[in-house]
Design a protein around this motif. Structure first.
Motif, mmCIF file in Angstrom:
data_model
loop_
_atom_site.group_PDB
_atom_site.id
_atom_site.type_symbol
_atom_site.label_atom_id
_atom_site.label_comp_id
_atom_site.label_asym_id
_atom_site.label_seq_id
_atom_site.Cartn_x
_atom_site.Cartn_y
_atom_site.Cartn_z
ATOM 1 N N SER A 170 4.373 -61.770 -18.356
ATOM 2 C CA SER A 170 3.904 -60.419 -18.671
ATOM 3 C C SER A 170 4.668 -59.801 -19.839
ATOM 4 O O SER A 170 4.171 -58.875 -20.494
ATOM 5 C CB SER A 170 4.053 -59.514 -17.438
ATOM 6 O OG SER A 170 3.247 -59.964 -16.384
ATOM 7 N N GLU A 209 9.447 -63.400 -18.531
ATOM 8 C CA GLU A 209 8.271 -63.493 -17.675
ATOM 9 C C GLU A 209 7.016 -63.502 -18.547
ATOM 10 O O GLU A 209 7.015 -63.007 -19.671
ATOM 11 C CB GLU A 209 8.228 -62.301 -16.724
ATOM 12 C CG GLU A 209 9.411 -62.200 -15.778
ATOM 13 C CD GLU A 209 9.354 -60.931 -14.956
ATOM 14 O OE1 GLU A 209 8.327 -60.727 -14.266
ATOM 15 O OE2 GLU A 209 10.302 -60.138 -15.001
ATOM 16 N N LEU A 214 10.123 -48.849 -8.166
ATOM 17 C CA LEU A 214 9.343 -49.674 -9.093
ATOM 18 C C LEU A 214 10.253 -50.414 -10.078
ATOM 19 O O LEU A 214 9.948 -51.536 -10.486
ATOM 20 C CB LEU A 214 8.352 -48.797 -9.861
ATOM 21 C CG LEU A 214 7.257 -48.099 -9.050
ATOM 22 C CD1 LEU A 214 6.305 -47.344 -9.971
ATOM 23 C CD2 LEU A 214 6.487 -49.105 -8.199
ATOM 24 N N LEU A 251 11.329 -53.963 -9.244
ATOM 25 C CA LEU A 251 10.336 -55.042 -9.222
ATOM 26 C C LEU A 251 10.447 -55.894 -10.482
ATOM 27 O O LEU A 251 10.978 -55.465 -11.509
ATOM 28 C CB LEU A 251 8.926 -54.453 -9.145
ATOM 29 C CG LEU A 251 8.596 -53.582 -7.920
ATOM 30 C CD1 LEU A 251 7.196 -52.990 -8.072
ATOM 31 C CD2 LEU A 251 8.710 -54.395 -6.632
ATOM 32 N N ASP A 252 9.935 -57.128 -10.397
ATOM 33 C CA ASP A 252 9.790 -57.926 -11.612
ATOM 34 C C ASP A 252 8.582 -57.401 -12.382
ATOM 35 O O ASP A 252 7.768 -56.626 -11.847
ATOM 36 C CB ASP A 252 9.625 -59.412 -11.276
ATOM 37 C CG ASP A 252 8.429 -59.660 -10.366
ATOM 38 O OD1 ASP A 252 7.285 -59.657 -10.867
ATOM 39 O OD2 ASP A 252 8.627 -59.821 -9.146
ATOM 40 N N TRP A 288 9.890 -49.147 -16.265
ATOM 41 C CA TRP A 288 9.833 -50.419 -16.986
ATOM 42 C C TRP A 288 11.169 -50.790 -17.620
ATOM 43 O O TRP A 288 11.408 -51.957 -17.931
ATOM 44 C CB TRP A 288 8.769 -50.343 -18.083
ATOM 45 C CG TRP A 288 7.403 -50.020 -17.590
ATOM 46 C CD1 TRP A 288 6.872 -48.771 -17.431
ATOM 47 C CD2 TRP A 288 6.402 -50.949 -17.162
ATOM 48 N NE1 TRP A 288 5.590 -48.861 -16.928
ATOM 49 C CE2 TRP A 288 5.276 -50.192 -16.775
ATOM 50 C CE3 TRP A 288 6.341 -52.338 -17.095
ATOM 51 C CZ2 TRP A 288 4.107 -50.783 -16.302
ATOM 52 C CZ3 TRP A 288 5.174 -52.928 -16.630
ATOM 53 C CH2 TRP A 288 4.083 -52.164 -16.236
ATOM 54 N N LYS A 304 1.044 -55.025 -11.503
ATOM 55 C CA LYS A 304 0.043 -54.927 -10.427
ATOM 56 C C LYS A 304 0.151 -53.594 -9.688
ATOM 57 O O LYS A 304 -0.858 -52.921 -9.446
ATOM 58 C CB LYS A 304 0.227 -56.089 -9.447
ATOM 59 C CG LYS A 304 -0.061 -57.459 -10.044
ATOM 60 C CD LYS A 304 0.214 -58.570 -9.040
ATOM 61 C CE LYS A 304 -0.057 -59.936 -9.651
ATOM 62 N NZ LYS A 304 0.258 -61.042 -8.697
ATOM 63 N N VAL A 305 1.387 -53.215 -9.331
ATOM 64 C CA VAL A 305 1.584 -51.976 -8.567
ATOM 65 C C VAL A 305 1.163 -50.756 -9.376
ATOM 66 O O VAL A 305 0.608 -49.797 -8.823
ATOM 67 C CB VAL A 305 3.060 -51.851 -8.127
ATOM 68 C CG1 VAL A 305 3.330 -50.483 -7.518
ATOM 69 C CG2 VAL A 305 3.404 -52.948 -7.132
ATOM 70 N N SER A 306 1.388 -50.782 -10.682
ATOM 71 C CA SER A 306 1.055 -49.623 -11.519
ATOM 72 C C SER A 306 -0.448 -49.368 -11.591
ATOM 73 O O SER A 306 -0.872 -48.306 -12.054
ATOM 74 C CB SER A 306 1.610 -49.818 -12.931
ATOM 75 O OG SER A 306 0.975 -50.908 -13.582
ATOM 76 N N GLU A 346 5.813 -58.751 -13.442
ATOM 77 C CA GLU A 346 4.495 -59.144 -12.931
ATOM 78 C C GLU A 346 4.067 -58.230 -11.793
ATOM 79 O O GLU A 346 2.923 -57.753 -11.744
ATOM 80 C CB GLU A 346 4.537 -60.599 -12.460
ATOM 81 C CG GLU A 346 3.180 -61.274 -12.338
ATOM 82 C CD GLU A 346 2.568 -61.569 -13.699
ATOM 83 O OE1 GLU A 346 1.353 -61.306 -13.837
ATOM 84 O OE2 GLU A 346 3.279 -62.035 -14.595
ATOM 85 N N SER A 347 5.001 -57.953 -10.881
ATOM 86 C CA SER A 347 4.688 -57.091 -9.738
ATOM 87 C C SER A 347 4.505 -55.649 -10.185
ATOM 88 O O SER A 347 3.625 -54.937 -9.669
ATOM 89 C CB SER A 347 5.817 -57.166 -8.705
ATOM 90 O OG SER A 347 5.957 -58.490 -8.216
ATOM 91 N N LEU A 348 5.299 -55.214 -11.142
ATOM 92 C CA LEU A 348 5.186 -53.836 -11.621
ATOM 93 C C LEU A 348 3.838 -53.593 -12.299
ATOM 94 O O LEU A 348 3.235 -52.524 -12.146
ATOM 95 C CB LEU A 348 6.331 -53.528 -12.592
ATOM 96 C CG LEU A 348 6.396 -52.116 -13.170
ATOM 97 C CD1 LEU A 348 6.316 -51.061 -12.067
ATOM 98 C CD2 LEU A 348 7.663 -51.932 -13.994
#
Length: 342
Positions: free
Chosen positions: A63, A61, A17, A20-21, A47, A27-29, A23-25
């Motif tokens: 986020s 980013e 994790l 990841l960038d 993070w 979503k995945v979380s 934004e993706s983190l």
């Protein structure tokens, strides 16, 4: 059975994790309870790496601006953000987190030099942090000096003593002050040398002196060299004395190992001229310059110092002994104001 992401050990999931960038983190979380648990675990903290990447790049980013609204982001990450992010981003662009008083105090002490604690007064740590950050932002972009009429600075004398002096903030010019010091020491015919002692989120500590091939050891300022070259440390080797890395305040990336040497070009305390036999002669002036936000890895060249406006702040005994505690045993006398002391 086929291996799935959620069947992996939590430590490995956190490592994945972390690549990841943001934004993706985000979503995945939110995909499952297990992933949410891993993402919100402060000991795993996936993070930290993407947050560090954002801070280092200086280009955030989307986020990143409102991470405080995410319950899966451990609060400890905000200590790093509030310590290193630019004032304008924190004050005007981001959503601030809900931190405990002790955490706001940690942010204050990690970001600002200790002499600025004088502005704390009766305010809460959160209020003190935000007010100080606004002062920094305001002073960085303007020549306003209404909140600090006098700017303090420190001078190392070649006899081993140190003076804490002050000058009017409105016309504060370190180069003009040092030119007068050169005149009084009969060194006006020599060019001054500027060294960055250490760089922090909002300021850099500047040393102004004269490097010269002296005819006599009587003119050499040995404490000037000791400040820039902590005894037992060389640029090409590891420390032989037990120095601890400075954390309060926390140095910028260019001096991340301070007072140990930081390779990579930003830490220029070890100058080539000194390796050719030149030494610091006469007095050495130490002051603090406010700096505008740059990416963490960026380090301004010393030559940019000369053309700056009145963007300086006070540097006191407390600051000196915090960033260079080894000087306490070397200085023969601490003197408030001009003169030789009593």
């Amino acid at each position: 059975m086929p291996t799935t992401l959620e069947s992996l050990p939590v430590e490995l999931i956190a490592t994945i994790l972390g690549d990841l960038d943001l934004e993706s983190l985000v979503k995945v979380s939110n995909l499952s309870r297990r992933l949410r648990h891993v993402a919100s675990d402060s000991s795993l903290n996936p993070w930290k790496i993407p947050i560090t990447r954002n801070l280092a790049s200086g280009s955030y980013e989307q986020s990143f601006y409102h991470l405080s609204l995410r319950s899966t982001v451990p609060r400890s990450n905000w200590i790093d953000i509030l310590t290193l992010a630019p004032p304008g981003f924190i004050l005007f662009e981001s959503s601030l987190p809900n931190l405990r008083a002790s955490e706001w105090e940690e942010c204050f002490r990690r970001r600002f030099i200790p002499g600025w604690l004088k502005w704390k007064k009766e305010n809460t740590w959160r209020e003190s942090y935000l007010k100080m950050l606004y002062r920094v932002w305001h002073r960085t972009y303007t020549a306003c000096t209404t909140d600090e009429a006098w700017t303090k600075y420190v001078v190392f004398n070649r006899n081993g003593s140190v003076n804490e002096l002050e000058s009017s903030s409105r016309g504060f010019s370190p180069m003009a002050i040092f030119a007068e010091m050169q005149f009084q020491s009969n060194l006006s015919h020599l060019s001054p040398t500027i060294r960055v002692v250490a760089t922090f989120a909002d300021v850099r500590v500047i040393a102004i002196g004269v490097l010269h091939m002296p005819r006599s050891s009587l003119t050499v300022n040995y404490n000037a060299r000791a400040l820039l070259h902590p005894p037992g440390i060389e640029a090409t080797s590891t420390a032989t004395r037990p120095y601890n890395k400075l954390t309060h305040p926390l140095p910028a990336e260019s001096h991340r190992n301070y007072p140990l040497y930081t390779p990579g070009g930003g830490d220029r305390r070890w100058g080539f001229l000194e390796e050719e036999g030149q030494q610091w002669v006469g007095g050495l002036m130490i002051t603090v310059q406010l700096i505008r936000p740059r990416a963490i890895g960026y380090e301004e060249d010393e030559s940019e110092f000369a053309g700056s406006r009145n963007q300086f702040a006070s540097f006191t005994w407390h600051d000196l002994l915090t960033i260079a505690p080894w000087m306490k045993e070397r200085v023969t006398k601490f003197i408030d104001g001009p003169g030789l002391g009593i």
